[in-house]
Design an enzyme around this catalytic site. Structure first.
Site, PDB file in Angstrom:
ATOM      1  N   VAL A   1      -0.244   0.009  -2.724  1.00 34.87           N
ATOM      2  CA  VAL A   1       0.646   0.542  -1.688  1.00 34.87           C
ATOM      3  C   VAL A   1      -0.092   1.630  -0.910  1.00 34.87           C
ATOM      4  O   VAL A   1      -0.728   2.493  -1.508  1.00 34.87           O
ATOM      5  CB  VAL A   1       1.911   1.140  -2.337  1.00 34.87           C
ATOM      6  CG1 VAL A   1       2.876   1.646  -1.271  1.00 34.87           C
ATOM      7  CG2 VAL A   1       2.596   0.111  -3.237  1.00 34.87           C
TER       8      VAL A   1
ATOM      9  N   ALA B   1      -4.253  -0.362   6.164  1.00 29.54           N
ATOM     10  CA  ALA B   1      -3.961  -1.128   4.949  1.00 29.54           C
ATOM     11  C   ALA B   1      -4.823  -0.660   3.792  1.00 29.54           C
ATOM     12  O   ALA B   1      -5.820   0.027   3.979  1.00 29.54           O
ATOM     13  CB  ALA B   1      -4.194  -2.611   5.189  1.00 29.54           C
ATOM     14  N   ASN B   2      -4.432  -1.048   2.598  1.00 32.30           N
ATOM     15  CA  ASN B   2      -5.247  -0.847   1.403  1.00 32.30           C
ATOM     16  C   ASN B   2      -5.979  -2.137   1.089  1.00 32.30           C
ATOM     17  O   ASN B   2      -5.568  -3.216   1.513  1.00 32.30           O
ATOM     18  CB  ASN B   2      -4.348  -0.498   0.219  1.00 32.30           C
ATOM     19  CG  ASN B   2      -4.172   0.993   0.051  1.00 32.30           C
ATOM     20  OD1 ASN B   2      -4.413   1.772   0.967  1.00 32.30           O
ATOM     21  ND2 ASN B   2      -3.759   1.383  -1.119  1.00 32.30           N
ATOM     22  N   ARG B   3      -7.018  -2.020   0.301  1.00 33.80           N
ATOM     23  CA  ARG B   3      -7.815  -3.156  -0.100  1.00 33.80           C
ATOM     24  C   ARG B   3      -7.139  -3.805  -1.315  1.00 33.80           C
ATOM     25  O   ARG B   3      -6.992  -3.155  -2.351  1.00 33.80           O
ATOM     26  CB  ARG B   3      -9.173  -2.630  -0.519  1.00 33.80           C
ATOM     27  CG  ARG B   3     -10.280  -3.596  -0.508  1.00 33.80           C
ATOM     28  CD  ARG B   3     -11.483  -2.927  -1.104  1.00 33.80           C
ATOM     29  NE  ARG B   3     -12.268  -2.150  -0.145  1.00 33.80           N
ATOM     30  CZ  ARG B   3     -13.218  -2.664   0.623  1.00 33.80           C
ATOM     31  NH1 ARG B   3     -13.483  -3.949   0.579  1.00 33.80           N
ATOM     32  NH2 ARG B   3     -13.903  -1.896   1.428  1.00 33.80           N
TER      33      ARG B   3
ATOM     34  N   PRO C   1      -1.463  -5.825  -0.679  1.00 32.31           N
ATOM     35  CA  PRO C   1      -1.535  -4.528   0.006  1.00 32.31           C
ATOM     36  C   PRO C   1      -0.219  -4.264   0.735  1.00 32.31           C
ATOM     37  O   PRO C   1       0.655  -5.133   0.778  1.00 32.31           O
ATOM     38  CB  PRO C   1      -2.637  -4.769   1.038  1.00 32.31           C
ATOM     39  CG  PRO C   1      -2.424  -6.206   1.431  1.00 32.31           C
ATOM     40  CD  PRO C   1      -1.926  -6.934   0.183  1.00 32.31           C
TER      41      PRO C   1
END
Ligand code: C5P
Length: 223
Positions: free
Chosen positions: A96, A29-31, A17
């Site tokens: 991203v 954040a992204n997973r 991430p």
């Protein structure tokens, strides 16, 4: 098991991430577990490539035998990718974050009478698109498309929009267990069409991708 058409060539792989700071202790954040990106970096290195792995924070061990560039934010990821160019292959497997906080606070935000802060977001650079349009564009630029519906349609449109060569389309509907899981179901989307890959371990998908890349370069050499 070195693959002759890949030996000595350079690959840049993004993984994990990105973390976009809100203040010194908080982030958006992204997973992403980093499992697929790290597995691809390891498989390309095992085939004899020189690999630069640019990754956000993950629980995955750093694969041996590569140049590892740990980063946190999308802007840092782009800077690290840019510094690692030129390369023969780029694989954008990172999740991203599309946005970052426009001006992250220098000090920890405090709870107070004013109520919760409003976060103003601004767009992050699209690393895959930037690499696809770069003066030092790698010969083969590969992206991922994590979709929950109309997987192939969205992936084909994404391939054209981003300007990359291949897209690995990934069905990430919750019921597939792809996120954080060890297995995935991928479709290779190229200008020539769609090849479904079997439901398999992410490490197997990484090997399958490595063979497809090797075949691409051996055809180039013979041409
Ligand atoms: O547009 P979307 O995020 O669905 O595209 C996914 C692909 O684009 C992945 O390969 C991902 O690594 C890449 N990407 C990127 N930079 C961004 C957003 C996505 O490199 N800011």
């Amino acid at each position: 098991q070195p693959l002759p058409s890949l030996v000595g060539k350079h690959a840049i792989v993004t993984s994990g991430p990105t973390h976009e700071p809100i203040d010194p202790v908080r982030y958006i954040a992204n997973r992403s577990s980093g499992k697929q990106g790290h597995a691809i970096a390891a498989a390309l290195a095992a085939a004899g490539m020189r690999v630069t792995l640019v990754s956000g924070p993950t629980q995955e061990p750093v694969p041996a035998g590569m140049d590892f560039k740990p980063i946190e934010s999308a802007q840092q990821m782009l800077a690290a990718v840019d510094a690692a160019l030129p390369a023969d292959v780029f694989v954008g497997a990172a999740a991203v974050a599309d946005w970052r906080v426009a001006s992250a606070a220098d000090q920890k935000l405090k709870k107070g009478a004013d109520g919760p802060p409003a976060l103003v977001l601004t767009e992050n650079p699209d690393i895959l698109r930037t690499v696809s349009q770069h003066p030092k564009r790698p010969a083969l630029v590969i992206g991922f498309a994590a979709e929950t519906e109309k997987v192939l349609e969205h992936a084909a449109a994404k391939r054209v929009r981003k300007g990359c060569d291949w897209i690995l389309a990934n069905d990430v509907s919750p019921e597939t267990g792809t996120f954080g899981g060890t297995h995935s179901r991928l479709f290779l989307v190229t200008a020539a069409g769609v090849t479904p890959w079997p439901h398999s371990a992410k490490t197997d998908a990484a090997r399958r991708l490595t063979h497809a890349v090797a075949e691409y370069f051996s055809t180039m050499r013979d041409a």
